[in-house]
Design a protein around this motif. Structure first.
Motif, PDB file in Angstrom:
ATOM      1  N   LEU A 176       0.824  -1.211   0.000  1.00  0.00           N
ATOM      2  CA  LEU A 176       0.000   0.000   0.000  1.00  0.00           C
ATOM      3  C   LEU A 176       0.859   1.262   0.000  1.00  0.00           C
ATOM      4  O   LEU A 176       0.645   2.169  -0.807  1.00  0.00           O
ATOM      5  CB  LEU A 176      -0.920  -0.005   1.219  1.00  0.00           C
ATOM      6  CG  LEU A 176      -1.772   1.251   1.399  1.00  0.00           C
ATOM      7  CD1 LEU A 176      -2.821   1.346   0.296  1.00  0.00           C
ATOM      8  CD2 LEU A 176      -2.427   1.274   2.775  1.00  0.00           C
ATOM      9  N   THR A 215       2.812   1.942  -3.223  1.00  0.00           N
ATOM     10  CA  THR A 215       1.987   2.281  -4.381  1.00  0.00           C
ATOM     11  C   THR A 215       1.210   3.581  -4.202  1.00  0.00           C
ATOM     12  O   THR A 215       1.082   4.374  -5.140  1.00  0.00           O
ATOM     13  CB  THR A 215       0.980   1.133  -4.668  1.00  0.00           C
ATOM     14  OG1 THR A 215       1.698  -0.102  -4.735  1.00  0.00           O
ATOM     15  CG2 THR A 215       0.232   1.358  -5.971  1.00  0.00           C
ATOM     16  N   GLU A 216       0.716   3.826  -2.994  1.00  0.00           N
ATOM     17  CA  GLU A 216      -0.201   4.939  -2.782  1.00  0.00           C
ATOM     18  C   GLU A 216       0.410   6.141  -2.067  1.00  0.00           C
ATOM     19  O   GLU A 216      -0.068   7.267  -2.231  1.00  0.00           O
ATOM     20  CB  GLU A 216      -1.425   4.445  -1.983  1.00  0.00           C
ATOM     21  CG  GLU A 216      -2.259   3.405  -2.697  1.00  0.00           C
ATOM     22  CD  GLU A 216      -2.970   3.964  -3.917  1.00  0.00           C
ATOM     23  OE1 GLU A 216      -3.393   5.137  -3.880  1.00  0.00           O
ATOM     24  OE2 GLU A 216      -3.087   3.240  -4.926  1.00  0.00           O
ATOM     25  N   ASP A 217       1.430   5.922  -1.232  1.00  0.00           N
ATOM     26  CA  ASP A 217       1.904   7.044  -0.411  1.00  0.00           C
ATOM     27  C   ASP A 217       3.293   6.716   0.141  1.00  0.00           C
ATOM     28  O   ASP A 217       3.450   6.381   1.314  1.00  0.00           O
ATOM     29  CB  ASP A 217       0.909   7.279   0.733  1.00  0.00           C
ATOM     30  CG  ASP A 217       1.187   8.561   1.503  1.00  0.00           C
ATOM     31  OD1 ASP A 217       2.204   9.219   1.212  1.00  0.00           O
ATOM     32  OD2 ASP A 217       0.399   8.888   2.408  1.00  0.00           O
ATOM     33  N   SER A 244      -2.952  12.667  -3.419  1.00  0.00           N
ATOM     34  CA  SER A 244      -3.572  12.123  -2.223  1.00  0.00           C
ATOM     35  C   SER A 244      -2.595  11.300  -1.407  1.00  0.00           C
ATOM     36  O   SER A 244      -1.875  10.455  -1.941  1.00  0.00           O
ATOM     37  CB  SER A 244      -4.765  11.242  -2.606  1.00  0.00           C
ATOM     38  OG  SER A 244      -5.890  12.019  -2.869  1.00  0.00           O
ATOM     39  N   ILE A 298      -2.477   8.642   2.028  1.00  0.00           N
ATOM     40  CA  ILE A 298      -3.387   7.628   2.585  1.00  0.00           C
ATOM     41  C   ILE A 298      -4.387   8.291   3.516  1.00  0.00           C
ATOM     42  O   ILE A 298      -5.573   7.928   3.540  1.00  0.00           O
ATOM     43  CB  ILE A 298      -2.572   6.542   3.306  1.00  0.00           C
ATOM     44  CG1 ILE A 298      -1.840   5.668   2.275  1.00  0.00           C
ATOM     45  CG2 ILE A 298      -3.465   5.680   4.195  1.00  0.00           C
ATOM     46  CD1 ILE A 298      -0.874   4.670   2.869  1.00  0.00           C
ATOM     47  N   GLN A 312      -7.035  10.026   1.490  1.00  0.00           N
ATOM     48  CA  GLN A 312      -7.944   9.024   0.932  1.00  0.00           C
ATOM     49  C   GLN A 312      -8.878   8.481   2.000  1.00  0.00           C
ATOM     50  O   GLN A 312     -10.052   8.186   1.740  1.00  0.00           O
ATOM     51  CB  GLN A 312      -7.144   7.887   0.305  1.00  0.00           C
ATOM     52  CG  GLN A 312      -6.397   8.277  -0.959  1.00  0.00           C
ATOM     53  CD  GLN A 312      -5.661   7.103  -1.573  1.00  0.00           C
ATOM     54  OE1 GLN A 312      -6.229   6.031  -1.738  1.00  0.00           O
ATOM     55  NE2 GLN A 312      -4.387   7.307  -1.884  1.00  0.00           N
ATOM     56  N   LEU A 344      -7.089  -0.696  -5.999  1.00  0.00           N
ATOM     57  CA  LEU A 344      -7.489   0.584  -5.415  1.00  0.00           C
ATOM     58  C   LEU A 344      -7.421   1.732  -6.413  1.00  0.00           C
ATOM     59  O   LEU A 344      -8.122   2.722  -6.265  1.00  0.00           O
ATOM     60  CB  LEU A 344      -6.609   0.905  -4.198  1.00  0.00           C
ATOM     61  CG  LEU A 344      -6.637  -0.132  -3.065  1.00  0.00           C
ATOM     62  CD1 LEU A 344      -5.696   0.265  -1.956  1.00  0.00           C
ATOM     63  CD2 LEU A 344      -8.055  -0.297  -2.537  1.00  0.00           C
ATOM     64  N   LYS A 345      -6.600   1.623  -7.423  1.00  0.00           N
ATOM     65  CA  LYS A 345      -6.470   2.698  -8.425  1.00  0.00           C
ATOM     66  C   LYS A 345      -7.772   2.901  -9.183  1.00  0.00           C
ATOM     67  O   LYS A 345      -8.177   4.043  -9.452  1.00  0.00           O
ATOM     68  CB  LYS A 345      -5.337   2.369  -9.398  1.00  0.00           C
ATOM     69  CG  LYS A 345      -5.077   3.485 -10.420  1.00  0.00           C
ATOM     70  CD  LYS A 345      -3.870   3.168 -11.269  1.00  0.00           C
ATOM     71  CE  LYS A 345      -3.636   4.241 -12.328  1.00  0.00           C
ATOM     72  NZ  LYS A 345      -3.308   5.563 -11.738  1.00  0.00           N
TER      73      LYS A 345
END
Length: 773
Positions: free
Chosen positions: A89, A92-94, A127, A129, A132, A215-216
């Motif tokens: 996570l 990939t996201e933060d 964004s 986490i 989001q 999640l994307k």
């Protein structure tokens, strides 16, 4: 130089624009902060985050059977999250999650210049986490052209507040519990169970990467619908994990080579294991929760409050029961259709079809909308793409609503209920052949004539009244009042001139003798005994109840039969053991009903078990032995109703009572003939197949290896007689004379006294034309 710049008109305008934008920015931010665009949750509200959580229904061994939810969500704790899932996570996201305080300034700059100034929504949201998480919890509103700006600022304010209230581990946990996945699934635990059939703590690296990759764009990367696209997105996540040092290149390459393998489990209320049972749980919960209040004094909500419902259902037995039913019904359905051919009532009987059309939702809706009868029929005949149920797989084809009604009229349906006779705990519950298309539950809702499965209650009453099991009855048919003349399925000549023991008569389901035993026992006594054994339905005080013309549901019938293997005491079925809140606090607890008083003597019980064992060993249920190869200790009773409308079988083992029923939902459509419709052919095979599967699994040894207690010496002596005895004196005097053709109309009431044997004797002795009483 400075003086020249001050005099430059362009510079002055540039400064003014910048200052104006800054002022606008400050004013906009202030208006958002102070709630002019909608109230922003305070720290106090954010400190008690509460999300809608799915209520879970668990089997007796804690396995998930199904869920009730608006959004499919199951919360978990930080300790349940595997390390590689968290790393996937963050990578990939933060990537700077542990460095910022809810807002990543670098990303925020990109948001300001690309998303705000250039109005480029695809430029990335910057964004974190935490941002989001704020979006997941509170969603976004439509503010028109300024929507993206206002929503982003609201989320930024919430993110800053969240970071001050919660630790990073708490934020990760809240995020995973609220983030949306494909197929209306919310939260990592629900997604893990749905797509991989395992709890989140058991996810491996590549499975974790699939879920994080989703999640994307949850639909675009749905692994069920777009497996190749999902696999490529998974590989991107694995590459990101290598980039930030969570995986070595060798590890990444190893995982990328692996195929995408799902173990998809849809917990829709219409699919999955035990849908009829789950629907019954849902109905019961609505009533139970009306009496329980939460700490705020409000009622609990099964779709919102994340309750945990523990049941008595045995996960393995339920799976086996459903498989056994489907296997048998697929074959029986084809036989049923083939037997009618082009003369099938669902094709040729206009009255049945017309009635079915008028009862359909489509007809009723059109009628409410003001359509005329002609207009309704025109609408119902329009063809459209339609999904139709078939045993070998759902088919999609062009069909009208009337085509669909005809299609479903042809189907037989079925029900199965297995309970523990010691306490009534429901172990398997199958209310029909497929809940998606047939939602009427034949376990809890349906009352049907039960046929010969009522006979053991008649014989129990007689034996308990002192009629010896070695009492012999003539198999000869007797004509009662209004011409009612019950006959046997057998047309063998010896029926006319033979006397039969009660054991033989019950095990071979002789109708002529069942009525005689009923009259000897007394109709009121039989009805009273039935109620003591757990039958709550009203029973008509007519002799035809000996042949099962009373309408009874499966739960009542199962209750009555438990008394034969539970010290003569009926056990009422129950299926919920306790209800807990999401934290495991007990809200309600349910136990088996207290033992009722014995419905009959222990001696009677032993005799009846022995007689019903004979049904399996030498009577109407012998195919359990020679077709299904079952060597278990089994007692039982088959049942077939008039005009072959219903087939029944009740199977008894020392630790399990199972009732099976098969028939058409429309009472006017029966089996074409007795060969197909008799309980031994229509309903018994479901039990036979289920027991075969149980015998193959050591898990069921406690049931399959159980043995009935041998009858006492006194009972053995009472049963020590020949099954048949020829009435040789009458046969020698008068020979064998067959009665009129044997036709049954079990709806007609008849008088209770016996036919006068003496009158019949002298008529035969001195000749004369036979005359019926």
């Amino acid at each position: 130089m400075l003086s020249k710049l001050k005099k430059s008109p362009k510079l002055k305008w540039a400064v003014r624009i910048i200052l104006g934008l800054i002022a606008l920015f400050i004013l906009l931010f202030a208006s958002i902060y102070f709630g002019m665009w909608g109230k922003i949750p305070s720290r106090e509200e954010l400190s008690t985050l509460q999300q809608n959580k799915a209520t879970q229904v668990l089997s007796s061994d804690g396995q998930l059977i199904g869920k009730f939810y608006i959004f499919d969500r199951q919360p978990i704790t930080f300790e349940d999250l595997p390390k590689h899932l968290i790393e996937a996570l963050i990578a990939t996201e933060d990537a700077r999650f542990y460095e910022h305080n809810g807002i990543d300034n670098r990303s925020l700059g990109r948001v300001f210049f690309k998303s705000i100034l250039l109005q480029d929504e695809s430029a990335g949201g910057g964004s974190t986490i935490t941002l989001q998480l704020a979006k997941n919890i509170y969603g976004r509103k439509d503010y028109g052209a300024l929507g993206i700006v206002i929503n982003k600022f609201q989320e930024a304010i919430m993110a800053k507040r969240i970071e001050k209230i919660y630790s990073k581990d708490d934020i990760i946990t809240l995020y995973f519990n609220t983030v949306p996945f494909s197929d209306n699934t919310y939260g990592i635990e629900s997604a893990s169970m749905k797509f991989f059939g395992k709890h989140v703590k058991n996810l491996n690296v590549e499975e974790a990467a699939v879920l994080v990759g989703m999640l994307k764009a949850s639909h675009r990367y749905n692994p069920r619908i777009f497996p190749e696209r999902s696999r490529l997105r998974r590989d991107v996540v694995l590459t990101q994990m290598e980039k930030y040092g969570y995986l070595t290149k060798a590890e990444k390459d190893k995982y990328i080579k692996k195929d995408l393998i799902l173990d998809y489990k849809n917990y829709s209320n219409k699919k999955g294991l035990a849908p009829y049972f789950r629907e019954q749980i849902r109905k019961d919960l609505s009533q139970v929760l009306d009496t329980i209040k939460n700490k705020d004094g409000d009622k609990y909500n099964i779709y919102r409050d994340g309750l945990i419902v523990h049941t008595t259902l045995d996960y393995k037995l339920q799976s086996i029961a459903e498989a056994a039913m489907k296997e048998h019904m697929a074959v029986l359905q084809k036989t049923h259709e083939d037997s009618y051919g082009s003369r099938a009532p669902w094709l040729t009987n206009d009255a049945i079809l017309k009635d079915a059309i008028h009862r359909s939702k489509a007809y009723q809706n059109l009628k409410e909308d003001g359509f005329s009868e002609e207009g309704i029929m025109q609408e119902l005949q329009k063809k459209k793409q339609m999904e139709l149920f078939e045993y070998d797989g759902t088919v999609t084809r062009q069909a009208s609503t009337i085509d669909s009604i005809k299609h479903y009229l042809k189907f037989l349906n079925a029900g199965l209920l297995s309970i523990d006779p010691k306490d009534g705990a429901v172990k398997a519950w199958v209310g029909g052949v497929d809940f998606r298309y047939f939602q009427y539950d034949h376990v809890s809702q349906s009352k049907r004539q039960v046929g010969s499965t009522f006979k053991p209650i008649v014989y129990t009453t007689a034996i308990d009244k002192g009629i010896a099991p070695c009492t012999y009855y003539s198999g000869r048919a007797v004509t009662y009042k209004d011409g009612w003349k019950p006959t046997n399925a057998s047309t063998e000549e010896e029926d006319e001139d033979m006397n039969y023991s009660m054991k033989y008569a019950l095990s071979h389901s002789m109708n002529t003798i069942a009525v005689k035993v009923l009259l000897d026992a007394g109709i009121p006594n039989v009805i009273e005994k039935a109620h003591k054994m757990g039958i709550s339905s009203e029973l008509p005080a007519v002799p035809s109840i000996a042949l099962g013309t009373a309408e009874i549901n499966m739960e009542e019938l199962a209750t009555a039969y438990t008394s034969f293997v539970n010290s003569s005491k009926p056990s009422t079925p129950y299926y919920i053991t306790k209800i807990e809140d999401g934290s495991g606090n007990l809200l309600a607890e349910f136990k088996a009903s207290e033992k009722q008083e014995a419905a009959f003597s222990e001696e009677t019980r032993e005799i009846m078990v022995n007689m019903m064992q004979a049904t399996v060993n030498e009577g109407t249920a012998t195919r359990l032995r020679y077709t299904y190869g079952l060597n278990n200790d089994i007692a039982g009773k088959t049942g077939t109703t008039q005009n072959n409308k219903d087939g029944w079988f009740v199977g008894l083992t020392p630790n399990l009572v199972t009732v099976t029923w098969v028939g058409s939902d429309d009472h006017r459509i029966g089996f074409r003939n007795t060969r197909i419709g008799q309980g031994a052919n229509s309903a018994l095979p479901i039990f036979g197949k289920m027991m075969q599967k149980m015998n193959a699994d050591a898990y069921f040894n406690e049931i399959t290896n159980a043995r009935f207690k041998r009858p006492s010496s006194e009972v053995a002596a009472l049963l020590d007689c020949e099954p048949t005895k020829e009435d040789s004196f009458l046969k020698k005097l008068f020979g064998s004379k067959k009665d009129e053709p044997k036709e049954i109309d079990m709806d007609e009431p008849v008088k209770e006294e016996k036919e006068k044997k003496k009158k019949g004797f002298f008529k035969r002795l001195f000749g004369g034309k036979k005359k019926e009483n």
